[in-house]
Write an enzyme that holds these catalytic residues in place. Structure first.
Site, PDB file in Angstrom:
ATOM      1  N   ARG A 114     -35.704   0.600 -21.110  1.00  0.00           N
ATOM      2  CA  ARG A 114     -34.485   0.056 -21.716  1.00  0.00           C
ATOM      3  C   ARG A 114     -33.334   0.024 -20.718  1.00  0.00           C
ATOM      4  O   ARG A 114     -32.486  -0.869 -20.756  1.00  0.00           O
ATOM      5  CB  ARG A 114     -34.086   0.909 -22.931  1.00  0.00           C
TER       6      ARG A 114
ATOM      7  N   ASN B 259       7.725   3.499  -7.997  1.00  0.00           N
ATOM      8  CA  ASN B 259       8.948   2.745  -7.764  1.00  0.00           C
ATOM      9  C   ASN B 259       8.991   2.193  -6.354  1.00  0.00           C
ATOM     10  O   ASN B 259       8.221   2.596  -5.476  1.00  0.00           O
ATOM     11  CB  ASN B 259      10.183   3.570  -8.137  1.00  0.00           C
ATOM     12  N   ASP B 260       9.903   1.240  -6.122  1.00  0.00           N
ATOM     13  CA  ASP B 260       9.897   0.496  -4.869  1.00  0.00           C
ATOM     14  C   ASP B 260      10.212   1.362  -3.660  1.00  0.00           C
ATOM     15  O   ASP B 260       9.702   1.129  -2.558  1.00  0.00           O
ATOM     16  CB  ASP B 260      10.848  -0.701  -4.952  1.00  0.00           C
TER      17      ASP B 260
ATOM     18  N   GLU C   3      15.569   9.866  -4.964  1.00  0.00           N
ATOM     19  CA  GLU C   3      16.587   8.898  -5.387  1.00  0.00           C
ATOM     20  C   GLU C   3      17.732   9.017  -4.386  1.00  0.00           C
ATOM     21  O   GLU C   3      18.848   9.477  -4.691  1.00  0.00           O
ATOM     22  CB  GLU C   3      17.061   9.191  -6.819  1.00  0.00           C
TER      23      GLU C   3
END
EC number: 2.7.1.60
Length: 735
Positions: A29, A528-529, A578
């Site tokens: 199978r 994020n970029d 950031e």
């Protein structure tokens, strides 16, 4: 001479009109699920191929479901049924079964006289098929050679590969293994797994809940049941039976509805069935024990399961296409390439360990993985079959070349494709998609204006990605996954955009991974970029080979990423790096984040544009040599920079303040994380390099003053960084 030419032309015409007679032999199978898509493909091309089907092995045994019937239900004419299994389910019975098959196969192959015999995998029945065909001078195409698992199957698989004349393998690693085994690379096709053609096209069915209820009962919900499939390990039967017993105990304790499939016919299977019956599994209210499930329905059951457990290759191969969590027990799949969805319990020696693995995995969802195929295997295999030259010498030759490099392509379009990533960059103005090769070459790029609404944006992303995936086939690129770069704060673990910048509307608390993964059936990475820019430098730019560095993007806003000990820093709430919001003044100008005195409020493109407009309104911007600003559509930061170059002292003062603010911010970064390199990226990088270096020399601690500041050489850092998340991702997990 004319007669000889006419005779040659007739021979060539006869050769062109002749169909390739292909015999597909299926033993059980599992291999039929891989062979059936090829059989359908051959049957759909009656002008090129003539199909013969041979059925043997456990297909013809009642205890294993008489699965030859599903072949008949698929409307295939079975040319021969060979009863080749000697019952006993021990090592001696396996050997006797191979011998019985070798006794019966010559008559069948002599009668059918196929041009090519298609053999799949690593079963003992397949070894008998390959041995008989090789000795009878019949060309053999072997599917799924070059893979590594962890049992006697490895030896059988490699033995079949040595007998086979042609190979259709599933992964780049398997291809490299075949080449290392001295197989001729011109006879190796990197096709992908044929079963993926069927399961990627068919697993989203409207009636999937009807299928689940049919097998598990009316009260079962999606993602709230388990599929269990465990086979014996013929080189360690005693231990595999022990693991099977522990697995059943753990499942009973876990108390979830469970579909248990009977093991295959290998040595040890009889003992495993005894264990199952001793535990009362067939009478247990939480369990349903079955001998066989049709592949189309099995796809639905695996796709929507809360988890799959056992040691079946389906768990480490097909289940990854759905992101279904899998617990792989024992050594049977050791060495297999696996997706993120597989948790390995190599030493499954206690019930508690297996139970704990169930707790960790049950109910999770993982990114879709296409390690073993992209849904286009059958067209590649049919094209490969058409290239077989029956006038070529039958004697197989072996090659001893060096192993090819990872991403070198051959000059045969059906053999190799360039491993590539799909990169998506969501900016404030534009939405960009690119096909990026392993070496950082942008093969093709697509750009559209970024829509203002969520619905329109998602629709456009999917449209552009679908177009790129389609184009990738014609560009000879194999897409491994999708990387998404976007502004704002991102949870890369969940693929969720937590908070967006004000430049991208309706883009907060957005699950970006799921819709793209569902549409493309590819694994998705999101960041994020700023972080993507750092990853781009790490793989393709100045940061290559540098253990600690910082990248700062100077564009419309100010962002960046920090690489520390070769790892990208995200922080506890995903707001590390950031860098644009480092405060350099207590009473500075207002920033878009709502605070004051941020670097971004001084040095970003938007901040410079704001100052340029102020000077223009006060009629202090334009100087001799500049283009008439009255003709400009809008005042931008470029006008400010040009004015400063032409001696405008007011403009010079603005840029000096911006450079000082950025420099002071970078000095703070140097004192906090002490990188060995600072890379300035973005459209303003070249204007800031000198003032930033000057501030560092004047204000940084002595030990940090020697740190170099470079401008990036990368033209598309966001796209390259998004691509690098895909190209560098490792999928192995060990528990």
């Amino acid at each position: 001479m004319q007669r000889m030419r006419e005779k040659t032309d007739k021979m060539e015409e006869s050769k062109a009109m002749r169909k390739l007679r292909v015999c597909v032999a299926t033993c059980n199978r599992a291999d039929y699920s891989k062979l059936a898509p090829i059989m359908f493909g051959i049957k759909a091309n009656p002008d090129e191929f003539e199909l013969e089907v041979v059925v043997l092995g456990s297909h013809l045994i009642d205890d294993y479901g008489n699965t030859f019937r599903m072949i008949e239900q698929d409307d295939f004419d079975i040319g021969s049924k060979l009863h080749t299994i000697v019952r006993g389910e021990d090592e001696a019975a396996m050997v006797e079964s191979v011998g019985l098959a070798l006794v019966k196969l010559p008559d069948v192959l002599h009668r059918l006289r196929p041009d090519v015999l298609v053999v799949h995998g690593d079963r003992f029945d397949a070894l008998a098929l390959a041995t008989a065909a090789a000795l009878m001078n019949i060309r053999i195409l072997h599917l799924e050679g070059g893979e590594v698992s962890g049992t006697i199957d490895d030896s059988i698989r490699h033995a079949i590969s040595k007998l086979a004349h042609y190979h259709a393998c599933c992964t780049r690693t398997a291809e490299q293994h075949l080449i290392a085994m001295c197989e001729d690379h011109t006879r190796i096709l990197l096709a992908g797994c044929p079963s993926y053609d069927k399961l990627l096209a068919a697993h989203h069915r409207d009636d999937y809940m009807d299928i689940i209820r049919n097998w598990l009962g009316d009260n079962v919900k999606e993602d709230n049941y388990i599929v269990a499939l465990q086979h014996p390990v013929t080189t360690d039967i005693k231990n595999s039976i022990k693991i099977y017993e522990l697995m059943l105990d753990a499942l009973i304790s876990f108390n979830k509805r469970t579909l248990v499939l009977f093991p295959n016919i290998d040595a040890g299977s009889k003992e495993m069935v005894r264990v199952m019956r001793k535990k009362g599994v067939e009478q247990h209210p939480n369990f349903r024990a079955v001998k066989h499930v049709p592949f189309e329905q099995f796809i639905q059951l695996v796709c929507h399961a809360g988890a799959m457990i056992g040691n079946s290759s389906c768990g480490v191969r097909e289940a990854g296409a759905f992101g279904t969590p899998v617990i792989n027990l024992g050594s049977r799949q050791t060495g297999r390439e696996t997706g993120e969805n597989v948790l390995h319990v190599r030493d499954a020696d206690t019930q508690n360990k297996i139970y704990h693995a169930l707790e960790l995995q049950f109910g999770k969802r993982y990114p879709c993985s296409k390690i073993y195929g992209d849904g286009n295997a059958v067209p590649r295999i049919l094209k490969f079959l058409q290239t077989i030259d029956l006038d070529e010498p039958l004697q197989k030759t072996f090659c001893f070349p060096p192993v090819k490099e990872w991403d070198i392509s051959q000059d045969i379009d059906h053999i190799l494709e360039t491993q590539s990533a799909l990169a998506v960059d969501l900016g404030g103005t534009n939405l960009r998609v690119a096909i990026v090769s392993m070496r950082g070459k942008i093969v093709k790029k697509y750009t559209q204006t970024n829509p203002k609404t969520y619905e329109a944006r998602i629709e456009l992303i999917l449209k552009m990605c679908t177009e790129a995936v389609f184009d990738a086939v014609h560009l000879n690129c194999r897409i491994l996954g999708v990387g998404v770069s976007t502004g704002g704060r991102v949870n890369p673990q969940e693929g969720v955009i937590l908070h967006s910048t004000k430049l991208i509307q309706e883009w907060s608390s957005i699950d970006i991974r799921t819709p793209i993964s569902d549409a493309l059936h590819l694994p998705i990475w999101v960041d994020n970029d700023g972080n993507c820019a750092a990853l781009a430098e790490k793989k393709f730019g100045h940061g290559k080979g540098v253990e600690n560095f910082v990248t700062i993007i100077t564009g419309t806003g100010i962002g960046g990423g920090i690489i520390q000990h070769n790892e990208l820093i995200h922080g506890s709430t995903f707001c590390a790096a950031e860098l644009g919001h480092i405060m350099v003044s207590l009473d500075g100008p207002e920033c878009m984040c709502g605070s004051r005195g941020c670097i971004e409020a001084y040095a970003s493109g938007m901040a410079l544009q704001k100052e340029a407009k102020r000077l223009h309104d006060e009629e202090l911007l334009e100087v001799e040599g500049m283009v008439d600003l009255k003709k400009a559509e809008s005042i931008s930061a470029i006008h400010l920079i040009n004015a400063a170059r032409l001696g405008n002292r007011k403009a010079e003062a603005v840029l000096r303040t911006a450079g000082m603010a950025l420099g002071v911010g970078i000095v703070n970064i140097l004192h906090m994380v002490n990188p060995s390199l600072v890379i300035l990226s973005g459209v303003l990088a070249a204007h800031y390099q000198a003032p930033v270096q000057q501030v560092i020399d004047q204000r940084a601690l002595t030990s940090a003053q020697g740190i170099q500041v470079l401008t990036s050489d990368l033209e598309e850092p966001a796209l390259l960084g998004a691509a690098s998340m895909v190209l560098d991702y490792t999928t192995r997990r060990i528990y």
